[in-house]
Design a protein around this motif. Structure first.
Motif, PDB file in Angstrom:
ATOM      1  N   TYR A 361      15.304   6.952 -85.162  1.00  0.00           N
ATOM      2  CA  TYR A 361      14.890   8.357 -85.316  1.00  0.00           C
ATOM      3  C   TYR A 361      13.405   8.391 -85.635  1.00  0.00           C
ATOM      4  N   LEU A 362      12.784   9.554 -85.449  1.00  0.00           N
ATOM      5  CA  LEU A 362      11.408   9.801 -85.846  1.00  0.00           C
ATOM      6  C   LEU A 362      11.411  10.743 -87.036  1.00  0.00           C
ATOM      7  N   VAL A 363      10.364  10.645 -87.878  1.00  0.00           N
ATOM      8  CA  VAL A 363      10.197  11.589 -88.977  1.00  0.00           C
ATOM      9  C   VAL A 363       8.800  12.179 -88.898  1.00  0.00           C
ATOM     10  N   GLY A 411      16.064  19.668 -84.380  1.00  0.00           N
ATOM     11  CA  GLY A 411      16.768  20.238 -83.230  1.00  0.00           C
ATOM     12  C   GLY A 411      16.337  19.644 -81.905  1.00  0.00           C
ATOM     13  N   CYS A 412      15.416  18.677 -81.924  1.00  0.00           N
ATOM     14  CA  CYS A 412      14.988  18.080 -80.660  1.00  0.00           C
ATOM     15  C   CYS A 412      14.874  16.565 -80.785  1.00  0.00           C
ATOM     16  N   TYR A 413      14.620  15.932 -79.641  1.00  0.00           N
ATOM     17  CA  TYR A 413      14.633  14.473 -79.557  1.00  0.00           C
ATOM     18  C   TYR A 413      13.346  13.968 -78.899  1.00  0.00           C
ATOM     19  N   ILE A 425      14.466  13.775 -83.895  1.00  0.00           N
ATOM     20  CA  ILE A 425      13.251  13.986 -84.677  1.00  0.00           C
ATOM     21  C   ILE A 425      13.622  14.758 -85.934  1.00  0.00           C
ATOM     22  N   TRP A 426      13.367  14.162 -87.079  1.00  0.00           N
ATOM     23  CA  TRP A 426      13.661  14.783 -88.354  1.00  0.00           C
ATOM     24  C   TRP A 426      12.361  15.207 -89.047  1.00  0.00           C
ATOM     25  N   ILE A 460       6.319   8.974 -88.379  1.00  0.00           N
ATOM     26  CA  ILE A 460       6.721   7.567 -88.379  1.00  0.00           C
ATOM     27  C   ILE A 460       7.899   7.354 -87.443  1.00  0.00           C
ATOM     28  N   MET A 461       7.979   6.133 -86.900  1.00  0.00           N
ATOM     29  CA  MET A 461       9.230   5.723 -86.265  1.00  0.00           C
ATOM     30  C   MET A 461      10.065   5.102 -87.373  1.00  0.00           C
TER      31      MET A 461
END
Length: 1009
Positions: A361-363, A411-413, A425-426, A460-461
């Motif tokens: 995930y990404l932040v 809500g997206c990637y 993506i958080w 960040i990844m």
């Protein structure tokens, strides 16, 4: 010095707030604090002192505010006196000690002499063929509280060095000034209506008076204050040079905004998300601010640390603050709702590109500027609420490792470039995104964030298998965890924790991207990922820094005006002409916040409105002011040439005096002040103003002087005394302060003198008004004299160590000065006064007297040069002990010793020098040099043989004769049994080598056996 205090653990955290209101008139049993919860005692690892720790308690005072204590205990402000008769007896003893010599007459006399004769003035024109020594104290802020006894510690050390070097023939620069702009004076102005200039001048006067009372040899002709227009003219000039070179710029940055107070708050004014004053909510709000591009000098600031004679701890702190790291900048494409790559790319920075296949995930930071462009409609409200919540937290709160991680799904990637996976993506506040300058650039196909975030990119990844924060977050929100690095110790993988170390890479290949790093070491894999990213356009190698550009604006009144105007029609910034400097701070009667975010200077309407001097167009002045750091960044240069109105510093003077040889101050300035000063110095070096790469050759951090040790006994609910080592965590106890007179040391602990089974709690705390343990140096000087205070602070222990103040300890060094005085002047008369002149003689000194003196000279010289002042004092004490055994005291011996003493105790030394018949100050007399001839050991160990067999040894002078050696052997306890009653046939003596006694066994002496 009381050994109890010297062995007490220093720097222990406070267990319970202490009251400054203990009174000697209140019975001790009434002086109690009730403790609600008492945690189990722990043993200190440093000296095994028994130091219970208290947590989660409330307390209430059961006494009223006490009256002022007697003069005999004025400096004992942290411990309540026990009974009146004991206090009176102690006071009488102290008065007797303080009559040891007439310091009350001596010290003001010599302070007047030094001032009237400008004894320590360093002329503008000096003999530059002589060596120089520039010793400097870190610029003090003149607070309203004045000095406490902890402040003179560093000042005394630098003064000893300055006096020592003067006497060695150096040109010495030893100035003092004031870092006088700042928040406290402005806050006081807001509360009272008193102009900060008035408050500042009053505080400076108090500080100056206190420093002069301690006999510091500052060149007061060079005194400067950052608030003087003649000074901040050049602070403004330096800003203009930074602006010319693109090192000063404006940016949108988040600040602490308090809507209720209508002002921007400094970080220290915000506590737990609310204003310190009033407890109002504080939010993070973007505001256009001036920045200095210190990051442009990051590499030089890092590399040049290696050549500095600074404490390694300070250099490490600067290295960590700069935080250079090598890694990769990678781009992740944001996917549209149908799963295709869209027009937005997110850049991330990672020091571990070898783990990119494990990114699940990404932040994004809540303040990331791309967030509004990519959040889905269904998640927009949730994200908006979370961003608002995060804006009310400080950076420290957000990044605290112990706190529970929070976040929301955007809500997206995005697409992981190495394996093509769509990863969520958080938004989470444990990622910071403080932008340094803002900009979103639109290209034909992509939109990328072009701002500089606080560290990395504000995104960040997340690799939860190999980062503890990501791991906690993934567990909480049920995000996949994929191991891609196997540790050498296979058990670590099954530990239930993230593995952040290096190892062998697994699960890391993809045929579509063509990247395969399986089986490689972490380092090999990192290099291959970067190479792949650069070839495919998905990223690049990058060096990053934790160091952020310097926020160089404050929405305050009491600071240097920033010399910039803004054209009314275009908003373009225009620097003020150098010929118009200084840009003076306007007079204001109202310093209160505007309520709109505009700085208080915006109220000076006639000052704000101006015209561009070149075009004549209407313009407005910048209304923010410089931070307090500005004036203290370069003051060491101005001290070299304080009266120069044409340039910051004359090149000839700068070239002679630079760099500062010794710079002394607290470790709290180890990072920011020193880093900012180094940055400005390097800029000035680049434009030819200074000749050295670094401003400070040697930095010394003096330790902290803690308040006096406080002893506490515990009582249970029935009033019974409980030994601290047997106290239970679950029980409630009453704390009772115990005076020092009732305490005795037992092993590593302290117990009641009358009941040794009761172990006490002994703690020393940092001096503060809130604890009531501040010791005012004015009181100490009044009771013991400035020389005693100076000597005691140096004698307490190594300069760099923390130490505990003990008023009874100062009596010991005061007695030493009294003994020195009487050795030279003689005993007091019947009325307590001392005769004129001295009791020294003009006879030639003996060899033994010369040996004692020169050993002392060698030791004191060595210890001053090594800043081991405490052991230098010990050497002088030893000399005085020896000198008291002499029948006569030759002038040449006594005069040399007084010169040795003078850097430490200048007042008494000057008076004794004067009594010895000298008419000039000893400040520039030659410091004594040790003669090596008198440093050699004068005695040797001589073996003694009886009939060719070694029977023992004797200690003899190198020049010892045969007769003297035989006499010593005859008196030796061990050898005498072989010699007494025996006839000597022959003696063989080799000077310095051996004595062999041949006995006549046939002719023993009659009557002796």
């Amino acid at each position: 010095m009381n050994s109890q205090h010297m062995q007490t653990l220093l720097g222990v955290q406070a267990a319970l707030p202490q009251s400054p209101f203990y009174s000697s008139s209140v019975p001790l049993h009434a002086q109690r604090l009730e403790l609600r919860k008492f945690s189990k005692p722990t043993i200190s690892a440093t000296n095994n002192s028994f130091l219970p720790q208290f947590r989660h308690f409330s307390f209430s005072f059961s006494i009223g505010r006490g009256g002022r204590r007697s003069s005999g205990s004025a400096v004992r402000c942290s411990v309540a006196e026990e009974a009146n008769e004991v206090a009176e007896q102690k006071q009488n003893q102290q008065i007797a000690v303080r009559r040891a010599y007439p310091f009350r007459e001596i010290e003001p006399k010599w302070q007047r002499h030094w001032e009237e004769n400008s004894t320590f003035r360093t002329p503008d024109e000096i003999d530059t063929s002589k060596p120089k020594f520039y010793v400097l104290d870190m610029f003090p802020y003149p607070s309203g509280a004045g000095l406490h006894v902890g402040h003179p510690l560093g000042y005394t050390a630098t003064d000893i060095l300055a006096r020592f070097k003067r006497m060695q023939g150096y040109n010495v620069l030893h100035p003092m000034g004031w870092d006088a702009f700042g928040l406290p004076a402005e806050q006081y102005a807001i509360e009272t209506g008193t102009h900060p200039k008035i408050t500042t001048e009053k505080n400076i006067t108090r500080f100056r008076t206190q420093l002069k009372s301690l006999g510091f040899s500052y060149d007061w002709d060079r005194e400067i204050s950052t608030t003087e227009p003649e000074y901040y003219k050049w602070t403004q000039w330096i800003f203009l040079q930074l602006l010319k070179r693109g090192l000063a710029y404006q940016a949108e940055v988040p600040v602490n905004w308090c809507p209720a107070l209508g002002t921007v708050l400094a970080n220290e004014e915000v506590v737990d998300g609310v204003s310190e004053r009033g407890g109002h909510p504080v939010i993070r709000k973007p505001m256009r601010q001036w920045m200095l591009k210190i990051t442009a000098y990051a590499d030089r600031l890092l590399e040049d640390l290696d050549d500095l004679d600074w404490p390694e701890s300070v250099k490490d702190m600067q290295r960590n603050w700069i935080g250079r790291s090598e890694g990769a900048e990678m781009e992740f494409s944001v996917l549209s709702t149908d799963g295709k790559e869209g027009d937005i790319n997110i850049k991330i920075y990672t020091t571990r590109p070898d783990t990119i296949f494990g990114a699940t995930y990404l932040v994004l930071a809540p303040e990331h500027p791309l967030l509004p462009l990519l959040v889905s409609t269904s998640q927009s409200k949730t994200v908006e609420e979370y961003v608002d919540l995060a804006s009310k937290k400080s950076d420290l709160e957000r990044t605290e490792l112990q706190k529970e991680k929070t976040g929301v799904f955007s809500g997206c990637y995005a697409k992981n470039p190495v394996n093509g996976e769509a990863i969520p993506i958080w938004v989470a506040d444990y990622v910071l995104g403080r932008c340094m300058y803002a900009g979103v650039q639109a290209f034909a196909r992509h939109i990328v964030w072009d701002g500089i975030m606080s560290y990395g990119t504000g995104a960040i990844m997340a690799v939860p298998a190999h980062d503890s924060r990501d791991y906690e977050f993934a567990l909480k929100y049920d995000i996949p965890i994929r191991w891609v690095v196997i540790p050498d110790d296979k058990e670590l993988k099954n530990s239930g924790k993230a593995f952040s170390g290096e190892g062998m890479v697994v699960n890391s290949s993809n045929p579509t991207s063509g990247l395969d790093i399986n089986g490689m070491s972490s380092k090999e894999a990192a290099f291959k990922v970067i190479d792949w990213a650069e070839k495919t356009g998905n990223g690049k190698k990058k060096v990053n820094y934790k160091l952020r550009d310097w926020l160089f604006a404050r929405q305050r009144y009491w600071g240097e005006p920033i010399p910039v105007i803004f054209l009314e029609d275009t908003g373009e910034s225009v620097p003020v002409l150098e010929t118009e400097l200084p840009l003076m701070l306007p007079e204001l009667d109202d310093f209160t916040p505007t309520g709109t975010g505009e700085p208080p200077l915006s109220k000076a309407v006639s000052w704000v409105k101006t015209n561009d001097p070149l075009s004549g167009k209407p313009a407005r002045r910048e209304t923010s002011t410089m931070p307090q750091w500005a004036g203290s960044c370069w003051y060491y240069l101005r001290f070299m040439d304080t009266k120069n109105s044409k340039e910051l510093v004359a090149r000839t003077k700068e070239k002679y005096w630079s760099p500062v040889d010794v710079y002394v101050g607290g470790a709290e300035h180890a990072v920011l002040h020193l880093l900012y000063s180094r940055f400005w110095h390097k800029v000035l070096f680049d434009i030819g103003i200074v000749s050295t790469k670094e401003p400070f050759k040697c930095v010394i951090n003096q330790g902290i002087i803690l308040g006096e040790v406080q002893y506490t006994a515990l009582r249970d609910s029935e009033g019974n005394l409980i030994s601290a080592d047997s106290a239970e965590m679950s029980d409630e106890y009453i704390q009772e302060r115990i005076p020092e007179e009732k305490v005795v040391k037992s092993g590593d602990s302290f117990v009641l003198k009358d009941n040794p089974d009761i172990r006490l709690i002994a703690r020393a705390h940092k001096m503060s008004k809130s604890r009531g343990n501040v010791v005012n140096p004015d009181d100490v000087v009044s009771e013991y004299g400035a020389d005693s205070l100076r000597l005691y602070e140096m004698f307490m222990g190594p300069l760099r160590d923390s130490k505990t103040w003990n008023t009874s300890g100062i009596e010991g060094v005061h007695r030493f000065l009294g003994r020195t005085w009487r050795l030279v002047v003689g005993s007091p008369l019947t009325d307590g006064t001392f005769p004129d002149g001295t009791v020294v003689t003009d006879e030639e000194p003996t060899v033994e007297q010369l040996r004692s003196l020169h050993k002392c000279i060698a030791k004191v010289t060595e210890e001053i040069e090594g800043t081991r002042f405490n052991t230098g004092i010990s050497a002088m004490m030893e000399f005085i002990n020896v000198a008291y055994k002499w029948d006569k005291h030759p002038r040449s011996i006594i005069e040399a010793f007084i010169l040795l003493l003078s850097p430490y105790a200048p007042h008494v030394a000057e008076e004794l020098w004067f009594r010895l018949g000298h008419t000039k100050s000893l400040a520039y007399e030659k410091f004594p040099k040790a003669d090596p001839a008198y440093l050699k050991e004068s005695t040797i160990v001589l073996p003694v043989q009886i009939n060719g067999k070694t029977r023992g040894t004797i200690q003899v002078e190198e020049t010892c004769s045969e007769e003297d050696a035989f006499e010593l052997a005859s008196k030796d306890e061990k050898l005498s049994k072989y010699l007494n009653g025996m006839a000597v046939k022959k003696r063989i003596f080799v000077p310095g080598k051996i004595l062999n006694v041949i006995l006549d066994r046939q002719n023993a002496k009659v009557g002796v056996r």
